[in-house]
Design an enzyme around this catalytic site. Structure first.
Site, PDB file in Angstrom:
ATOM      1  N   ASP A  84     -30.146 -15.316  20.227  1.00 13.86           N
ATOM      2  CA  ASP A  84     -30.460 -16.659  19.741  1.00 13.86           C
ATOM      3  C   ASP A  84     -30.107 -16.867  18.275  1.00 13.86           C
ATOM      4  OD1 ASP A  84     -31.478 -16.841  22.256  1.00 13.86           O
ATOM      5  OD2 ASP A  84     -33.541 -17.265  21.658  1.00 13.86           O
ATOM      6  N   TYR A 138     -18.840 -24.625  53.783  1.00 15.77           N
ATOM      7  CA  TYR A 138     -19.490 -25.734  54.462  1.00 15.77           C
ATOM      8  C   TYR A 138     -20.008 -25.338  55.841  1.00 15.77           C
ATOM      9  CZ  TYR A 138     -19.953 -29.687  57.569  1.00 15.77           C
ATOM     10  OH  TYR A 138     -20.431 -30.552  58.511  1.00 15.77           O
ATOM     11  N   GLU A 176     -38.239  -2.784  17.661  1.00 13.60           N
ATOM     12  CA  GLU A 176     -38.790  -4.048  18.161  1.00 13.60           C
ATOM     13  C   GLU A 176     -40.139  -4.273  17.493  1.00 13.60           C
ATOM     14  OE1 GLU A 176     -37.899  -6.700  20.227  1.00 13.60           O
ATOM     15  OE2 GLU A 176     -39.854  -7.381  19.508  1.00 13.60           O
ATOM     16  N   ASN A 205     -27.545 -11.793  27.148  1.00 11.39           N
ATOM     17  CA  ASN A 205     -27.385 -10.592  27.966  1.00 11.39           C
ATOM     18  C   ASN A 205     -25.937 -10.134  28.013  1.00 11.39           C
ATOM     19  OD1 ASN A 205     -29.775  -9.557  29.822  1.00 11.39           O
ATOM     20  ND2 ASN A 205     -30.127 -11.711  29.418  1.00 11.39           N
ATOM     21  N   SER A 212     -39.150  -4.827  26.000  1.00 11.38           N
ATOM     22  CA  SER A 212     -38.323  -5.643  26.884  1.00 11.38           C
ATOM     23  C   SER A 212     -39.260  -6.368  27.827  1.00 11.38           C
ATOM     24  CB  SER A 212     -37.350  -4.751  27.662  1.00 11.38           C
ATOM     25  OG  SER A 212     -36.361  -5.517  28.287  1.00 11.38           O
ATOM     26  N   CYS A 250     -38.269 -15.588  30.030  1.00 15.01           N
ATOM     27  CA  CYS A 250     -38.117 -16.821  30.807  1.00 15.01           C
ATOM     28  C   CYS A 250     -39.219 -16.966  31.854  1.00 15.01           C
ATOM     29  CB  CYS A 250     -36.755 -16.859  31.495  1.00 15.01           C
ATOM     30  SG  CYS A 250     -35.385 -16.805  30.320  1.00 15.01           S
ATOM     31  N   ALA A 296     -33.442  -9.475  25.652  1.00 14.29           N
ATOM     32  CA  ALA A 296     -32.162  -9.694  26.325  1.00 14.29           C
ATOM     33  C   ALA A 296     -30.979  -9.042  25.608  1.00 14.29           C
ATOM     34  CB  ALA A 296     -31.935 -11.189  26.491  1.00 14.29           C
ATOM     35  N   ALA A 319     -39.828 -10.268  30.253  1.00 12.38           N
ATOM     36  CA  ALA A 319     -39.151 -11.389  30.897  1.00 12.38           C
ATOM     37  C   ALA A 319     -39.576 -12.688  30.233  1.00 12.38           C
ATOM     38  CB  ALA A 319     -39.501 -11.407  32.384  1.00 12.38           C
TER      39      ALA A 319
END
Lengths: 581, 581
Positions: free
Chosen positions: A293, A437, A43, A315, A49, A53, A21, A51
């Site tokens: 983090d 609404y 890395e 992000n 990279s 989550c 991220a 995902a």
């Protein structure tokens, strides 16, 4: 409005530690704002990279295509962005004096130096593994990256019983997915509720929803040891001696920030344990940034510097750090409000800003309102009850946070409150919002409006609230529901409550003592509000509405959407209702 | 924060003209804040309070229980609120000098006077019936109240072909419900799009969605006459002579406010044709209030006084007028932002604040950004594309409005923008919002964030936008998509576009003339953004990103959610994406 772009070196060399991220956002933005910068991203993992989550959902099979989780390859970074993305490369030291990092190629063992003009740290966090016996046994997992995911999936092949230790986001998401895979699942949590940073009454519907779906909850329980036989996990022993059999254990008690590299480099670590940062995500060394983090953020509700290990802020600030590193200027980093949401089977629950507990701990003179209402017009098919706890400051009426739980429409209300608290809005602002609404989408008076109105009535003194955990023994308690409702859901914390149905109250005032402090309750708080107003205007000096009344408890008992919606609010009628706030 | 409560007459006599949203809210709030007021509510109709927004859904059978639409009875008002609700009673005159109204009992014909201290007008609005031949034929209906609904349902019994005249909210909702009932449906609209106050590209997906569901659209067509035989409708003749056969016609071209009573009483009528009001919803006579569809409101985006015939604002201001009338004080009325949403079969579409057209008409130097993205993480099953058009002010970056269309998540984005514009927030604020994220609910970079980033890039000059309706003939146009995409969806407005795929652009710069004003396009605008940045940093002085690029057109062509999501954005990859803004 427009960020001032001071002149930066035409082609700074930018190194980025960590993809995913924060790092990948920084790299892409840096390239976009500076075509001539040299950008290298390191890395450790084989995936530059991915995902993260999405990992629990692939474990459970909701996401079927593994390729969906793998985002960008080093080739894409190279071809599109002229970014040199080096996977399986770990930055092992930062030499600030010479502006140089030492890098280790994890495949070859080779080490080499790389100079930088600007360095962006996005090292992330690592799952906490408690120092208990058996924590490294085969079949004990954490879930943080693709490798973890693959190991868990392999471990699931012959597993029948899973124990999840820790009932936060990852723990609850994984528990649900293990159920989807046919495992018998127990969740152990040291606190006496899941999602420990929610106020308890917001967590309780998740307890029922989990249990309804076969998850066993062991709340308020510590873990003493993980049992193993021949090195493989066979069970979990709790601190009280209870033994849970298990052939798969997931550790999800939290993460610790990966700050070793920063510590070794002498960068300042903040009080929260994260890398200290300024308004532009710069560390104590202005040529080094930290995001994600491991970094500290300005926490919106209090202004404190805190770690906020969530994807969104990583992000957004990665992007800004990349721009600042590449151009010498950017917008300042936004505050983090810790808005978050979790899905637990058919329910969603989340928080924006502070819980009541956290608000009081932070020193706010805070109050809260509880609302149980429908996510859209009650008369339109599929209306699902949602519970809202709105937290606000006593003097100013400033909204400090909201927690929302229910089967639908939860994320929408969280996002509205997240937007409102960005502007430090008040309960007055909340009541004035002009929300979209139509019957399939909401109500002319949205549950958030209702919460704001009740809060206004509280602060105005029209109908002061008393919290649902208050000791009611010293009060004259009046339950104004209909007789049948009392049987269905007794007001159990006040067995001495007197029952006078609302429509009879004016005729039976003589049965009550106006000199006594009085609490009125109903199911949802609306009829109680009417009763409070009647009593207050007939000489009762101290009269309170029981916030959330019986409805929050009813909701916690998990009488779910669709099945019997009529039991969830005062009256199953449309929102043009006369008994509003 | 807390409203000052000045001393009002202990027991004012409050008369309310009209029930439903505004009037019933006023009545209930008046009672709650003043137990001793005398409150009488007059309603012409047999129903003192009903769910008027639910009427179309009962016609189509989505709402099956008629009782769900009927909210409160006079008995409930009496028993719970001590409110004297008189149905089938019409207030026919206001004598302001003597503070007295004349009332007619519509059942008996009896007339009588009733004094007031405070009078609240909530007379609503009436459907406009155009002065064309046949407008009163049998089988021609409007839809405003329960009686209208019942007449339509009776008229549907033998009907096979319906023509709906007017493609606003009621028209589109009713058209869908007629389809559900098996009717052949044609919608006729004078403007060349449905939902005429949306910008056209937001309406277009609704055109395709309607047609996909069998609705015939006759756009840009006026109605000349309604044909009848023996007094019953047989068809509709359009201004160009086209004849549509029909045995049921719904007139839904708009409403006109019921202001006759106010005009006769000499109250000021505002420029918009509604009853002029002040910050507390008082008319030009301070003892008379007006709320609902007949009243004027402060329109948030401009501050102008406008009619806003929507349920939400009527409810919220009715409540405030009731309080003010009963106590002499209340919070001031909120601004109306006209936030609204409509469901059209599987799509929803709506607006918060101003369209680009309306913003320019109001004198704003306004710009717009188009985004097509997914309503939640693209890798999580069920991701549905949504289109967003964000309108903002050039100098300040103030967000003026947003329009959103798609199969899911539309109302949430509208509500976030509605909350943001309440605070006059900017595109910077929008980019900083800490929204709730988990894969089933959103993306770490929400489509709203992406819209904000693109707008920032536009105003910062990083990647200036050109609108999708611009004339591209004078520009050097570069399409940076992959070859296969061009065939799938040609960039039809620029047949002279040069094709250079993004990843080849740096190597093929020599094929382009940096002196020419240049427009870059791709599918979703993200690759074009990267290309704009490359060109701008390689000496191209004027280079623009085509806002929304091909994606908006693709979206308008209605390749729907689920079926082929990969075609809707640049790359079907998760949101931790490198190619963000």
């Amino acid at each position: 409005m427009v960020a001032t772009r001071t002149q930066a070196p035409d082609s700074p060399k930018i190194l980025i530690v960590g993809g995913v991220a924060g790092g990948a956002s920084a790299a892409a933005r840096a390239r976009r704002v500076n075509e001539h910068a040299r950008i290298i991203m390191f890395e450790r993992d084989p995936y530059v990279s991915f995902a993260n989550c999405g990992l629990p959902y692939f474990i459970g099979g909701e996401i079927a295509d593994r390729a969906q989780l793998l985002i960008a390859t080093p080739e894409l970074f190279r071809d599109r962005f002229l970014i040199d993305a080096r996977i399986r490369h770990e930055v092992i030291a930062i030499h600030r004096a010479t502006k140089r990092v030492m890098v280790k190629n994890l495949d070859t063992g080779e080490q080499y130096g790389e100079d930088y003009d600007k360095l962006i740290l996005s090292p992330g966090a690592a799952p906490i593994v408690p120092p208990i016996p058996g924590a490294t046994a085969q079949g004990v997992f954490s879930l943080r990256n693709i490798g973890d995911m693959d190991r868990i999936i392999a471990g699931m092949t012959h597993a029948k019983e899973a124990v999840v230790i820790g009932a936060g986001y990852i723990g609850l998401e994984a528990a649900e997915q293990f159920v989807h895979r046919g495992l018998k699942v127990t969740v152990v949590e040291l606190q006496d509720q899941v999602m420990p940073f929610f106020d308890r009454e917001i967590a309780e519907p998740l307890h029922r929803e989990s249990e309804r779906n076969g998850v066993r909850l062991e709340l308020g329980r510590g873990v003493a040891a993980i049992e193993e036989t021949n090195g493989a996990v066979t069970g979990v022993t709790l601190a009280d001696g209870t033994r849970l059999s298990a052939d798969l254990v997931l550790m999800s008690i939290g993460v610790r920030p990966n700050v070793a590299l920063a510590v070794d480099a002498g960068l300042t670590i903040g009080a929260s344990g994260g890398i200290a940062t300024d308004a532009y995500m710069r560390t104590s060394d202005p040529d080094i940034y930290a995001v994600g983090d491991a970094a500290e953020y300005a926490f919106g509700p209090t202004g404190a510097r805190l770690r906020v290990p969530l994807a969104g802020i990583a992000n957004r600030t990665g992007r800004l750090a990349g721009e600042h590193a590449a151009t010498g200027a950017s917008r300042p980093a936004p505050a983090a409000w810790s808005t978050s949401v979790v899905r637990v089977f058919g329910y969603a629950a989340g928080i924006a800003g502070l819980s009541l507990r956290a608000a009081r701990q932070a020193g706010f003179d805070a109050r809260a309102v509880h609302i149980v209402s429908y996510h859209h017009a009650s008369y339109y098919p599929g209306a699902a009850p949602i519970g809202i706890k709105l937290v606000y400051e006593t003097g100013s009426g400033r909204v400090l946070g909201a927690q929302v739980v229910g089967a639908a429409g939860v994320d929408k209300r969280l996002d509205v409150v997240a937007t409102l608290i960005h502007f430090k809005g008040t309960i007055e602002d909340l009541g004035e919002l002009d929300l979209a609404y139509a019957p399939p989408f909401g109500s002319a008076k949205d549950p958030l409006h209702m919460a704001a109105f009740v809060a206004q009535n509280d602060l105005d003194g029209l109908a002061p609230l008393i919290q649902p955990d208050a000791d009611l023994s010293a009060f004259q308690v009046v339950d104004v529901r209909e007789a049948g409702e009392l049987e269905e859901l007794p007001l159990c914390d006040a067995p001495h409550a007197k029952h006078i149905r609302l429509d009879d109250l004016r005729d039976r005032l003589g049965e009550l003592d106006p000199a006594l402090p009085t609490v009125v309750s109903c199911r949802g708080g609306q009829r109680a509000y009417a009763a409070v107003r009647i009593l207050a205007q007939h000489g009762f000096a101290q009269v309170y509405n029981l916030s959330g009344a019986a409805a929050m408890r009813d909701f916690a008992l998990n009488r779910r959407s669709g099945a019997e919606p009529a039991t969830h609010v005062d009256l199953p009628r449309p929102e043009h209702l006369v008994d509003d706030a």
